[in-house]
Design an enzyme around this catalytic site. Structure first.
Site, PDB file in Angstrom:
ATOM      1  N   GLU A 117      50.976  29.749  52.376  1.00 39.34           N
ATOM      2  CA  GLU A 117      50.343  31.277  53.600  1.00 39.34           C
ATOM      3  C   GLU A 117      50.687  31.298  54.583  1.00 39.34           C
ATOM      4  OE1 GLU A 117      48.437  33.800  50.360  1.00 39.34           O
ATOM      5  OE2 GLU A 117      49.854  32.854  48.612  1.00 39.34           O
ATOM      6  N   HIS A 241      51.825  45.122  52.167  1.00 34.99           N
ATOM      7  CA  HIS A 241      52.724  43.434  51.969  1.00 34.99           C
ATOM      8  C   HIS A 241      54.088  43.904  52.481  1.00 34.99           C
ATOM      9  CE1 HIS A 241      53.690  40.032  49.237  1.00 34.99           C
ATOM     10  NE2 HIS A 241      52.783  40.084  49.281  1.00 34.99           N
ATOM     11  N   ARG A 287      50.888  38.833  57.816  1.00 36.32           N
ATOM     12  CA  ARG A 287      51.705  39.993  57.246  1.00 36.32           C
ATOM     13  C   ARG A 287      51.913  41.213  58.250  1.00 36.32           C
ATOM     14  NH1 ARG A 287      48.331  40.003  51.739  1.00 36.32           N
ATOM     15  NH2 ARG A 287      49.493  38.106  50.796  1.00 36.32           N
ATOM     16  N   HIS A 348      49.025  47.151  50.671  1.00 37.24           N
ATOM     17  CA  HIS A 348      48.539  46.342  49.715  1.00 37.24           C
ATOM     18  C   HIS A 348      46.451  45.621  49.759  1.00 37.24           C
ATOM     19  CE1 HIS A 348      48.986  42.608  47.418  1.00 37.24           C
ATOM     20  NE2 HIS A 348      48.020  41.840  48.341  1.00 37.24           N
ATOM     21  N   ARG A 383      43.387  40.788  57.486  1.00 37.12           N
ATOM     22  CA  ARG A 383      42.796  39.815  56.195  1.00 37.12           C
ATOM     23  C   ARG A 383      43.861  38.696  56.187  1.00 37.12           C
ATOM     24  NH1 ARG A 383      43.943  39.022  50.402  1.00 37.12           N
ATOM     25  NH2 ARG A 383      46.378  40.073  50.963  1.00 37.12           N
TER      26      ARG A 383
HETATM   27  C1  LIG Z   1      48.998  42.516  43.526  1.00 32.90           C
HETATM   28  C2  LIG Z   1      48.603  41.881  44.380  1.00 32.90           C
HETATM   29  C3  LIG Z   1      49.179  40.711  44.467  1.00 32.90           C
HETATM   30  C4  LIG Z   1      47.280  40.146  44.962  1.00 32.90           C
HETATM   31  N1  LIG Z   1      47.375  38.746  45.454  1.00 32.90           N
HETATM   32  C5  LIG Z   1      46.129  37.930  46.305  1.00 32.90           C
HETATM   33  C6  LIG Z   1      45.653  36.935  46.502  1.00 32.90           C
HETATM   34  O1  LIG Z   1      47.475  36.200  45.527  1.00 32.90           O
HETATM   35  N2  LIG Z   1      45.158  35.835  46.422  1.00 32.90           N
HETATM   36  C7  LIG Z   1      43.932  36.921  47.254  1.00 32.90           C
HETATM   37  O2  LIG Z   1      42.925  36.416  47.392  1.00 32.90           O
HETATM   38  N3  LIG Z   1      44.261  38.468  46.870  1.00 32.90           N
HETATM   39  C8  LIG Z   1      45.230  39.317  46.977  1.00 32.90           C
HETATM   40  N4  LIG Z   1      45.158  40.285  46.247  1.00 32.90           N
HETATM   41  C9  LIG Z   1      43.836  40.891  46.371  1.00 32.90           C
HETATM   42  C10 LIG Z   1      43.166  40.595  45.710  1.00 32.90           C
HETATM   43  O3  LIG Z   1      43.674  40.496  44.174  1.00 32.90           O
HETATM   44  C11 LIG Z   1      42.109  41.907  45.218  1.00 32.90           C
HETATM   45  O4  LIG Z   1      41.561  42.299  46.626  1.00 32.90           O
HETATM   46  C12 LIG Z   1      41.073  41.923  44.635  1.00 32.90           C
HETATM   47  O5  LIG Z   1      41.115  40.615  43.194  1.00 32.90           O
HETATM   48  C13 LIG Z   1      39.913  42.698  44.780  1.00 32.90           C
HETATM   49  O6  LIG Z   1      38.940  42.131  43.558  1.00 32.90           O
HETATM   50  P1  LIG Z   1      38.224  43.512  43.480  1.00 32.90           P
HETATM   51  O7  LIG Z   1      37.278  43.099  42.054  1.00 32.90           O
HETATM   52  O8  LIG Z   1      36.933  44.018  44.070  1.00 32.90           O
HETATM   53  O9  LIG Z   1      38.514  45.100  42.644  1.00 32.90           O
HETATM   54  P2  LIG Z   1      39.764  44.905  41.429  1.00 32.90           P
HETATM   55  O10 LIG Z   1      39.958  43.267  40.915  1.00 32.90           O
HETATM   56  O11 LIG Z   1      40.826  45.450  41.931  1.00 32.90           O
HETATM   57  O12 LIG Z   1      38.840  45.406  40.164  1.00 32.90           O
HETATM   58  C14 LIG Z   1      38.427  47.113  40.375  1.00 32.90           C
HETATM   59  C15 LIG Z   1      37.639  47.146  39.072  1.00 32.90           C
HETATM   60  O13 LIG Z   1      36.892  48.856  39.761  1.00 32.90           O
HETATM   61  C16 LIG Z   1      37.453  49.809  38.393  1.00 32.90           C
HETATM   62  N5  LIG Z   1      37.247  51.182  38.714  1.00 32.90           N
HETATM   63  C17 LIG Z   1      37.824  51.701  39.470  1.00 32.90           C
HETATM   64  N6  LIG Z   1      37.404  52.791  40.244  1.00 32.90           N
HETATM   65  C18 LIG Z   1      36.172  53.356  38.889  1.00 32.90           C
HETATM   66  C19 LIG Z   1      35.716  54.069  38.974  1.00 32.90           C
HETATM   67  N7  LIG Z   1      35.706  54.841  39.161  1.00 32.90           N
HETATM   68  N8  LIG Z   1      34.607  53.767  37.871  1.00 32.90           N
HETATM   69  C20 LIG Z   1      34.579  52.585  36.662  1.00 32.90           C
HETATM   70  N9  LIG Z   1      35.580  51.724  36.964  1.00 32.90           N
HETATM   71  C21 LIG Z   1      35.947  51.206  38.588  1.00 32.90           C
HETATM   72  C22 LIG Z   1      38.792  49.500  37.803  1.00 32.90           C
HETATM   73  O14 LIG Z   1      39.229  49.376  36.527  1.00 32.90           O
HETATM   74  C23 LIG Z   1      38.776  47.760  38.263  1.00 32.90           C
HETATM   75  O15 LIG Z   1      37.663  46.890  36.253  1.00 32.90           O
HETATM   76  C24 LIG Z   1      46.169  41.038  45.891  1.00 32.90           C
HETATM   77  C25 LIG Z   1      46.445  41.970  45.119  1.00 32.90           C
HETATM   78  C26 LIG Z   1      47.754  42.517  44.757  1.00 32.90           C
HETATM   79  C27 LIG Z   1      47.391  44.316  44.026  1.00 32.90           C
END
Ligand SMILES: Cc1cc2nc3c(=O)[nH]c(=O)nc-3n(C[C@H](O)[C@H](O)[C@H](O)COP(=O)(O)OP(=O)(O)OC[C@H]3O[C@@H](n4cnc5c(N)ncnc54)[C@H](O)[C@@H]3O)c2cc1C
Length: 545
Positions: A117, A241, A287, A348, A383
């Site tokens: 990537e 993105h 990016r 993104h 990032r």
């Molecule tokens: C389309 C897309 C593609 C991506 N591709 C990549 C990739 O290939 N590789 C990579 O490293 N990163 C990638 N990223 C970034 C990465 O996916 C995210 O940074 C990472 O998954 C975030 O994980 P997290 O556990 O912090 O949050 P999330 O997976 O976003 O989870 C957040 C959680 O918090 C909960 N929540 C939010 N607010 C509240 C609240 N007030 N009360 C209770 N629950 C709440 C939600 O319901 C959810 O369960 C991508 C992101 C996107 C959007």
């Protein structure tokens, strides 16, 4: 059940929250919340994969160097080293829990297919087809659901953190838990985390008009932490993105970076490639460079989108390597083995967040932040692709390590009052919410987007302050709903992004401003910090730390 007490309260169920729940269940009881279903976060949508050093051609030093280069001088090198060096161990653990990464079958010692990537000097991105995030989320959820110490609460939205600030103003501010809306029962409950409250609420892409993020990404954790008095940092660094599908019916569908990694070419609407005019690495430039190049071409020509072209790789390869993208585009009438893919940039990833130390601890006692909601020092000003899933895993483990060394407290010595709804009544004006929501997202897109200026930021700041006043009045008058919670949080996050952007009078990494186009190491090679004005202050001011 209006009050739930556990040792650890985990808010969010993406890669960060679920891996925290799994780890912390070894230390005590865990309550994990998600404001929608458990797979609603960004994690499920990640396509490209997870970066880690697993091949003999690669090395920790190379991965560290790539991460530091992307971070444009603002990474915390020690944190980068922790994440990179601990990465392979966390990947191994994930595989032991059942995660099936795509194999290439050539080498028994190194069986996994590695993607390339932008910004990476080596192939190092482990993936499961182009549905890596979904496979990881399901693996973690399956593992967590089998654990007796973990209680799950879907459709429970954190409203505000509960701290000692009002209960015992003299102690250092300590987090006790959160008030949470049970969305289905329309009831506010009290959740106590005796040993810690861990925010894992993900990012805030929904603050922008165009985003790759799912609906839950409204920055709730950032706003809750801010209101609780935690320090936040670097919110000006929003990654756009470069390639989201442009289609009237497609809501935030991303065309993964890996498509460019595998040879995808960006073309203008007349078919001309243009990236060689912007960077020697062309489509594989970082990016921010690619997103700015597309933005510049769109603005210059007034075109609605550019094209991404992967046709030359052949139908067999494309269908095998990008099954989800292929199927999804086909649903919109685009056969990516034969057609050009119309794309636009979209918000993104938030590099900034709740500022933490190298273990995930925030500046508020017993409040931790893990995953995209946190600003750990890994990403700096930009990032490196596929480092964020890795960060979630590594920091969940680091938080667990630190918490396992802490003495178990005897019990809670505070009487936590139940949520006070005051004289709130049911709202019959849903339009106020949708109108304010739209306005915030437009203001952020137009004035605080890929290219900023002093004037645009000032305009945005004043508009958002006005919207905030209106939302604040509305908020206390009406019975709380999940839409209202999100609107209030979006407005707070918008304000914080603008404040951070106004403070950084240079261009660095993801923050690009027309008025200060150069990097200024002398004055700005440091994090941008924001903190809530003191509770005693009567009028809101530009209170920069
Ligand atoms: C389309 C897309 C593609 C991506 N591709 C990549 C990739 O290939 N590789 C990579 O490293 N990163 C990638 N990223 C970034 C990465 O996916 C995210 O940074 C990472 O998954 C975030 O994980 P997290 O556990 O912090 O949050 P999330 O997976 O976003 O989870 C957040 C959680 O918090 C909960 N929540 C939010 N607010 C509240 C609240 N007030 N009360 C209770 N629950 C709440 C939600 O319901 C959810 O369960 C991508 C992101 C996107 C959007």
């Amino acid at each position: 059940m209006n009050s739930v007490e556990s040792d650890f309260l985990v808010i969010g169920s993406g890669i960060a929250g679920l891996s925290l729940a799994i780890k912390l269940s070894e230390l005590g009881t865990v309550a994990i919340l998600s404001k929608r279903d458990f797979l609603a976060g960004s994690t499920t949508h990640a396509q490209g994969g997870i970066a880690a050093v697993t091949s003999p051609e690669d090395s920790f030093e190379k991965h560290i160097a790539d991460t530091l280069r992307a971070g444009a001088g603002l990474c915390d090198e020690e944190v980068v080293r922790h994440v990179v060096e601990e990465g392979p161990q966390r990947i191994k653990e994930l595989i032991e829990w059942g995660m099936a990464f795509t194999r290439d079958g050539h080498d028994e010692d190194h069986p996994y297919e590695l993607g390339l990537e932008g910004g990476h000097s080596q192939r190092r991105v482990l993936h499961a087809g182009d549905f890596t995030g979904s496979a990881i989320a399901k693996t973690l959820l399956g593992k967590a659901q089998g654990l007796p110490n973990v209680q799950f609460f879907e459709y429970h939205a954190g409203i505000d953190l509960i701290t000692t600030e009002k209960l015992a103003p003299t102690t250092p501010v300590t987090c006790l838990g959160a008030y949470v809306l049970d969305i289905r029962q329309q009831q506010v409950k009290t959740f106590i985390g005796r040993r810690a409250t861990l925010l894992a609420t993900g990012g805030a892409g929904k603050v922008y008009l165009y985003t790759s993020n799912p609906d839950v990404a409204s920055g709730d954790g950032l706003a809750m932490a801010y209101r609780a008095g935690a320090i936040l940092s670097n919110l000006e660094f929003v990654q756009f993105h470069p390639t989201c599908l442009y289609h009237p019916e497609a809501k935030s569908f991303l065309i993964s970076e890996a498509v460019r990694g595998e040879g995808g070419i960006l073309r203008l609407m007349d078919g001309t490639p243009f990236m060689e005019r912007y960077h020697a690495d062309k489509e594989l430039a970082p990016r921010d460079v690619v997103a700015r190049a597309i933005d510049a071409e769109l603005k210059k020509r007034g075109d609605p989108y550019v094209y991404l072209d992967i046709r030359h790789k052949g139908a067999d390869f494309v269908k095998k390597r990008f099954p989800t993208i292929y199927q999804q585009c086909l649903m919109y009438g685009i056969d990516i083995t034969k057609d050009l893919i119309p794309v636009v940039p979209a918000a993104h990833y938030f590099c900034g967040g709740v500022q933490t130390d190298a273990w995930g601890r925030s500046s508020v006692q017993k409040l931790w932040a893990i995953g995209e909601v946190a600003c750990t020092g890994l990403h700096g000003a930009n990032r490196l692709a596929s480092n964020s899933l890795l960060e979630g895993l590594v920091f969940a483990h680091r938080a667990y390590q630190k918490l396992s060394q802490q003495a178990v407290p005897a019990g809670l010595s505070y009487d936590v009052p139940p949520w006070n709804p005051g004289n709130a009544r049911n709202s019959d004006e849903q339009v106020v919410i949708t109108q304010n929501w739209d306005e915030i997202r437009h203001v952020m897109w137009n004035y605080v987007g890929i290219a900023r200026s002093d004037k645009r930021l000032e305009r945005a700041y004043h508009r958002i302050r006005l919207l905030q006043q209106e939302i604040q009045e509305y908020y206390w008058d009406f019975i709380i709903t999940s839409d209202l919670i999100e609107l209030r949080n979006l407005a707070t996050v918008a304000e914080l992004v603008v404040r951070c952007a106004m403070m950084r009078k240079e261009s660095r990494g993801l923050h690009y401003t027309l008025d200060h186009p150069d990097k200024d190491d002398l004055h700005f090679k440091h994090d941008t910090l924001v903190e809530r004005p003191s509770m005693a202050a009567s009028t809101p001011t530009l209170n920069f730390l």
